[in-house]
Scaffold this motif. Structure first.
Motif, PDB file in Angstrom:
ATOM      1  N   HIS A 215     -18.504  -4.859  -4.695  1.00 53.94           N
ATOM      2  CA  HIS A 215     -18.198  -5.957  -5.104  1.00 53.94           C
ATOM      3  C   HIS A 215     -17.360  -5.865  -6.283  1.00 53.94           C
ATOM      4  N   TYR A 216     -17.419  -4.866  -7.153  1.00 56.73           N
ATOM      5  CA  TYR A 216     -16.733  -4.644  -8.350  1.00 56.73           C
ATOM      6  C   TYR A 216     -15.416  -3.969  -8.041  1.00 56.73           C
ATOM      7  N   MET A 217     -14.263  -4.832  -8.554  1.00 53.38           N
ATOM      8  CA  MET A 217     -12.968  -4.498  -8.100  1.00 53.38           C
ATOM      9  C   MET A 217     -12.553  -3.126  -9.063  1.00 53.38           C
ATOM     10  N   ASP A 218     -13.251  -3.080 -10.288  1.00 59.63           N
ATOM     11  CA  ASP A 218     -13.108  -1.964 -10.823  1.00 59.63           C
ATOM     12  C   ASP A 218     -13.205  -0.627 -10.220  1.00 59.63           C
ATOM     13  N   ASP A 219     -14.488  -0.856  -9.398  1.00 60.45           N
ATOM     14  CA  ASP A 219     -14.830   0.381  -8.448  1.00 60.45           C
ATOM     15  C   ASP A 219     -13.509   0.823  -7.724  1.00 60.45           C
ATOM     16  N   VAL A 220     -13.024  -0.274  -7.059  1.00 63.38           N
ATOM     17  CA  VAL A 220     -11.833   0.021  -6.296  1.00 63.38           C
ATOM     18  C   VAL A 220     -10.502   0.466  -6.816  1.00 63.38           C
ATOM     19  N   LYS A 221     -10.385  -0.305  -7.959  1.00 67.96           N
ATOM     20  CA  LYS A 221      -8.959  -0.292  -8.591  1.00 67.96           C
ATOM     21  C   LYS A 221      -9.096   1.374  -9.110  1.00 67.96           C
ATOM     22  N   GLU A 222     -10.123   1.914  -9.628  1.00 69.15           N
ATOM     23  CA  GLU A 222     -10.126   3.225 -10.185  1.00 69.15           C
ATOM     24  C   GLU A 222     -10.236   4.353  -9.441  1.00 69.15           C
ATOM     25  N   LEU A 223     -10.628   3.976  -8.174  1.00 68.50           N
ATOM     26  CA  LEU A 223     -10.836   4.972  -6.948  1.00 68.50           C
ATOM     27  C   LEU A 223     -10.143   5.309  -5.931  1.00 68.50           C
ATOM     28  N   CYS A 224      -9.579   3.903  -5.544  1.00 66.60           N
ATOM     29  CA  CYS A 224      -9.147   4.042  -4.183  1.00 66.60           C
ATOM     30  C   CYS A 224      -7.429   3.762  -4.045  1.00 66.60           C
ATOM     31  N   ASP A 225      -6.740   4.463  -3.472  1.00 66.92           N
ATOM     32  CA  ASP A 225      -5.406   4.075  -3.327  1.00 66.92           C
ATOM     33  C   ASP A 225      -5.056   3.081  -2.137  1.00 66.92           C
ATOM     34  N   ARG A 226      -6.025   3.359  -1.193  1.00 64.63           N
ATOM     35  CA  ARG A 226      -5.918   2.789   0.004  1.00 64.63           C
ATOM     36  C   ARG A 226      -7.090   1.669   0.160  1.00 64.63           C
ATOM     37  N   VAL A 227      -6.749   0.279   0.668  1.00 64.61           N
ATOM     38  CA  VAL A 227      -7.715  -0.461   0.453  1.00 64.61           C
ATOM     39  C   VAL A 227      -7.864  -1.462   1.828  1.00 64.61           C
ATOM     40  N   ILE A 228      -8.818  -1.625   2.436  1.00 64.38           N
ATOM     41  CA  ILE A 228      -9.143  -2.211   3.747  1.00 64.38           C
ATOM     42  C   ILE A 228      -9.948  -3.630   3.302  1.00 64.38           C
ATOM     43  N   ILE A 229      -9.309  -4.703   3.584  1.00 59.78           N
ATOM     44  CA  ILE A 229      -9.736  -5.987   3.256  1.00 59.78           C
ATOM     45  C   ILE A 229     -10.286  -6.712   4.595  1.00 59.78           C
ATOM     46  N   ILE A 230     -11.805  -6.875   4.604  1.00 56.83           N
ATOM     47  CA  ILE A 230     -12.088  -7.714   5.899  1.00 56.83           C
ATOM     48  C   ILE A 230     -12.703  -9.213   5.319  1.00 56.83           C
ATOM     49  N   ASN A 231     -12.582  -9.801   6.002  1.00 53.41           N
ATOM     50  CA  ASN A 231     -13.246 -11.221   5.801  1.00 53.41           C
ATOM     51  C   ASN A 231     -13.694 -11.901   7.182  1.00 53.41           C
ATOM     52  N   GLN A 232     -14.716 -12.386   7.311  1.00 55.18           N
ATOM     53  CA  GLN A 232     -15.322 -12.998   8.444  1.00 55.18           C
ATOM     54  C   GLN A 232     -15.061 -11.960   9.829  1.00 55.18           C
ATOM     55  N   GLY A 233     -15.379 -10.819   9.566  1.00 59.72           N
ATOM     56  CA  GLY A 233     -15.368  -9.818  10.476  1.00 59.72           C
ATOM     57  C   GLY A 233     -13.774  -9.464  10.896  1.00 59.72           C
ATOM     58  N   ARG A 234     -12.977 -10.015  10.133  1.00 58.36           N
ATOM     59  CA  ARG A 234     -11.534  -9.436  10.622  1.00 58.36           C
ATOM     60  C   ARG A 234     -10.972  -8.898   9.705  1.00 58.36           C
ATOM     61  N   LEU A 236      -7.920  -8.093   7.165  1.00 54.43           N
ATOM     62  CA  LEU A 236      -6.962  -9.017   6.575  1.00 54.43           C
ATOM     63  C   LEU A 236      -5.825  -8.153   6.188  1.00 54.43           C
ATOM     64  N   PHE A 237      -6.144  -6.739   5.592  1.00 57.56           N
ATOM     65  CA  PHE A 237      -5.098  -5.914   4.973  1.00 57.56           C
ATOM     66  C   PHE A 237      -5.470  -4.470   5.221  1.00 57.56           C
ATOM     67  N   ASP A 238      -4.634  -3.796   5.134  1.00 59.67           N
ATOM     68  CA  ASP A 238      -4.806  -2.323   5.207  1.00 59.67           C
ATOM     69  C   ASP A 238      -3.463  -1.537   4.680  1.00 59.67           C
ATOM     70  N   GLY A 239      -3.734  -1.303   3.354  1.00 59.81           N
ATOM     71  CA  GLY A 239      -2.735  -0.461   2.722  1.00 59.81           C
ATOM     72  C   GLY A 239      -2.832   0.050   1.470  1.00 59.81           C
ATOM     73  N   GLN A 240      -1.805   0.053   0.611  1.00 60.19           N
ATOM     74  CA  GLN A 240      -1.812   0.614  -0.782  1.00 60.19           C
ATOM     75  C   GLN A 240      -2.327  -0.569  -1.527  1.00 60.19           C
ATOM     76  N   LEU A 241      -3.154  -0.460  -2.621  1.00 61.91           N
ATOM     77  CA  LEU A 241      -3.714  -1.422  -3.318  1.00 61.91           C
ATOM     78  C   LEU A 241      -2.759  -2.373  -3.798  1.00 61.91           C
ATOM     79  N   ASP A 242      -1.589  -1.752  -4.532  1.00 58.01           N
ATOM     80  CA  ASP A 242      -0.660  -2.630  -5.213  1.00 58.01           C
ATOM     81  C   ASP A 242       0.253  -3.540  -4.242  1.00 58.01           C
ATOM     82  N   GLU A 243       0.196  -3.266  -2.905  1.00 57.89           N
ATOM     83  CA  GLU A 243       1.027  -3.830  -1.949  1.00 57.89           C
ATOM     84  C   GLU A 243       0.266  -5.240  -1.866  1.00 57.89           C
ATOM     85  N   ILE A 244      -1.285  -5.248  -2.065  1.00 57.42           N
ATOM     86  CA  ILE A 244      -1.975  -6.693  -1.807  1.00 57.42           C
ATOM     87  C   ILE A 244      -1.274  -7.532  -2.667  1.00 57.42           C
ATOM     88  N   ILE A 245      -0.795  -7.416  -3.763  1.00 55.20           N
ATOM     89  CA  ILE A 245      -0.141  -8.251  -4.304  1.00 55.20           C
ATOM     90  C   ILE A 245       1.232  -9.069  -4.071  1.00 55.20           C
TER      91      ILE A 245
END
Lengths: 327, 266
Positions: A215-234, A236-245
């Motif tokens: 739940h803590y974005m700090d964990d993800v920001k500091e540790l992960c280059d790649r992020v997978i975002i899911i919401n309601q079982g689907r 939403l996004f799979d890629g580099q953290l900075d690409e989210i923006i």
């Protein structure tokens, strides 16, 4: 090479529903009504060896359910999953010896015995050779600074100390894959930081593959280059953290410090005023109009300082989840 | 195999941390013994035989119940399996290369061995205190038959209670009721309060169709020389059949249950 591959994974639950109150209880005793919850609804991704991937999403998004399917606790409703070439829910020992799942709110340590006893038990369960056990334990104990806690009953440890012990218990068989579900939940900021450093080191030293939910974005920001975002079982996004923006934020934030008091209503002509307390204002403007808005500010207002920034990633993700547009 | 030895050792350590709990549990068993002991003493004050049992026969029977109960019904698994399924703590075990059923059976064995040790001490003390007349008719075969049927009884008890707890997979909130019911059945129909041959023949026939008499009544009757020869082999065969049947049933429930297990709690 892909070490984990998930194709069109679905996990639907049938859950009993009960109306509020005692009358509802009687009713559900006689006639139970069920509804289907789509915890995971068609998720696909692949992860290569050595990657450290962050899984984010609001409560009930399907993160933990996905991890539970990957580690063989749950049978999927449909879809294909392969982890290290195994089908997780067959729970073959050869597979189980190569991964670990740490659930932040679950205890695997024996509550009334010192953590050391649980480590020894895990050593036997995972059939770790003596020499390897000793060296792994020494390394972990040093990394986590818990040498003086090994002989203390688990129930007497603080939450942070216990989390460290849980981690050691989960790592004693040197798993190739590590699923961490909320590893920093309930920890204070200092401990959170230490836990993050440890995870990062572990990933680097052992070249292990790690999926982490938090739940803590700090964990993800500091540790992960790649992020997978899911919401309601689907997914939403799979890629580099900075690409989210880039992908989700179609606006930028202008932070202005004024040298003289101004009429805040006048700022509306520049963009959406998100915050104004003299002398500071935060204005959100569409990405394409950023430079025009900045020059209008400089021309029409007494500006002492001006900063153009990307919106905070937390904000972007929050707005993605709530389905709002930031602009 | 080594992993289960370690589980056994850790279980003993665990029991030692709950010393008071353990002592109270043993105390309860002694109280129950005294209760049935004085009940039978009262009944025997008016007559010298009841249902073919003399006073020394009956005293021997209830002394043996104390030992057999320690070996058979001391089972921490029964208190834990349902809860672990309901709370989702079962996940911890499912992740590991280890059998959940064997894990809990090992923990039960650890608890049984401790309880057995204590029951011998208690029996000695109670015998010194009460000095009752006992009558035993044991032989080499009866001891062999007793050990064999006792081992089956341990497994039967474990499987009956484990399968009852497995209903938690479907009804996480209802498991205690069913388990309590089974506990009462075991208490009465296994022969731990009275030997089952005091029941009318129809009752005995019904009971023979359940696994309960194999838990306490048959092992003790075998040791006491009441069941011999071909009859002994028949009882052992039936014990083995119940064990196998329950094993298949328990494993079936386990596999079905895992399909609906939600790994809740996080």
């Amino acid at each position: 090479m892909d070490i984990i591959s998930v194709k069109d994974l679905k996990k639907h639950y049938q859950i009993a529903q009960k109306e509020a109150g005692l009358a509802g209880s009687f009713k559900s005793l006689l006639h139970r009504q069920y509804s289907v919850v789509k915890a995971v609804d068609g998720v696909s991704f692949a992860i290569s060896e050595g990657e450290l991937v962050g899984f984010i999403g609001p409560n009930g998004a399907g993160k933990t359910t996905t991890l539970k399917v990957l580690s063989g606790l749950l049978y999927p409703t449909s879809g294909a999953v392969s982890v290290l070439g195994f089908t997780p829910w067959k729970r073959q020992p050869a597979f189980q010896k190569q991964f670990s799942l740490v659930l932040g709110q679950k205890n695997q340590l024996w509550w009334d015995l010192p953590a050391q006893e649980s480590f020894i038990l895990n050593k036997e369960i995972y059939e770790v050779p003596d020499a390897q056990y000793k060296s792994t334990l020494d390394t972990l104990v040093q990394l986590l600074e818990v040498a003086d806690l090994l002989k203390i009953q688990v129930r007497k440890l603080s939450l942070g100390q216990r989390m460290k012990m849980e981690l050691i218990a989960a790592l004693i068989h040197s798993p190739k894959i590590l699923f961490l579900d909320e590893p920093t939940i309930g920890l204070d900021v200092v401990m959170q930081k230490k836990m993050r450093d440890f995870i990062k080191d572990y990933n680097r030293q052992y070249h292990s593959t790690i999926i982490l939910t938090s739940h803590y974005m700090d964990d993800v920001k500091e540790l992960c280059d790649r992020v997978i975002i899911i919401n309601q079982g689907r997914l939403l996004f799979d890629g580099q953290l900075d690409e989210i923006i880039k992908k989700f934020a179609n606006h930028k934030i202008l932070t202005v410090i004024f040298s003289k008091d101004i009429n805040p209503d006048a700022l509306k002509s520049v963009g959406q005023v998100r915050e104004f307390t003299y002398p500071r204002a935060l204005i959100s403007v569409p990405r394409a109009e950023t430079s025009a808005a900045a020059s209008r500010l400089l021309r029409d207002f007494p500006v002492a300082d001006l900063n153009i920034e990307e919106p905070a990633i937390e904000d972007v993700i929050r707005e993605v989840f709530t389905g709002k547009d930031l602009a | 195999m080594r992993k289960y030895f370690t589980v056994f050792a850790a279980s003993w350590q665990d029991e030692f941390t709950y010393r008071l709990n353990f002592i109270l549990w043993r105390f309860r068993n002694v109280l129950r013994f005294l209760m049935t002991y004085f009940l039978w003493q009262g009944l025997f004050s008016a007559t010298s035989t009841i249902y073919g049992y003399s006073r020394p026969d009956m005293v021997a029977y209830i002394f043996l119940v104390l030992i057999v109960q320690a070996a058979i019904t001391s089972a921490p698994s029964a208190d834990n399996i349902g809860g672990e399924i309901g709370s989702g703590d079962l996940s911890n075990y499912l992740l590991k290369p280890m059998s959940y059923l064997r894990f809990w059976f090992t923990r039960d064995l650890a608890s049984k061995s401790l309880n057995l040790l204590f029951s011998f001490i208690e029996i000695t003390l109670l015998w010194l205190l009460l000095r009752p007349a006992l009558s035993f008719h044991y032989s080499f075969f009866s001891v062999f038959g007793f050990v064999a049927s006792g081992l089956f009884a341990m497994v039967i008890y474990f499987l009956v209670s484990a399968s009852a707890r497995f209903t938690s997979f479907w009804y996480p909130e209802n498991t205690w009721g069913l388990s309590f019911l089974i506990l009462i059945f075991i208490e009465i129909f296994s022969g731990s309060i009275f030997p089952l041959d005091v029941l009318p023949p129809a009752g005995q026939i019904i009971l023979q169709a359940t696994p309960f008499p194999y838990l306490i009544y048959y092992p003790i009757s075998i040791l006491d020389g009441k069941i011999t020869g071909l009859y002994l082999w028949r009882i052992l065969f039936q014990s083995a059949s119940w064990t196998l049947l329950l094993l298949i049933f328990t494993r079936f429930l386990w596999r079905k249950g895992l399909r609906v297990f939600g790994a809740e709690g996080n």
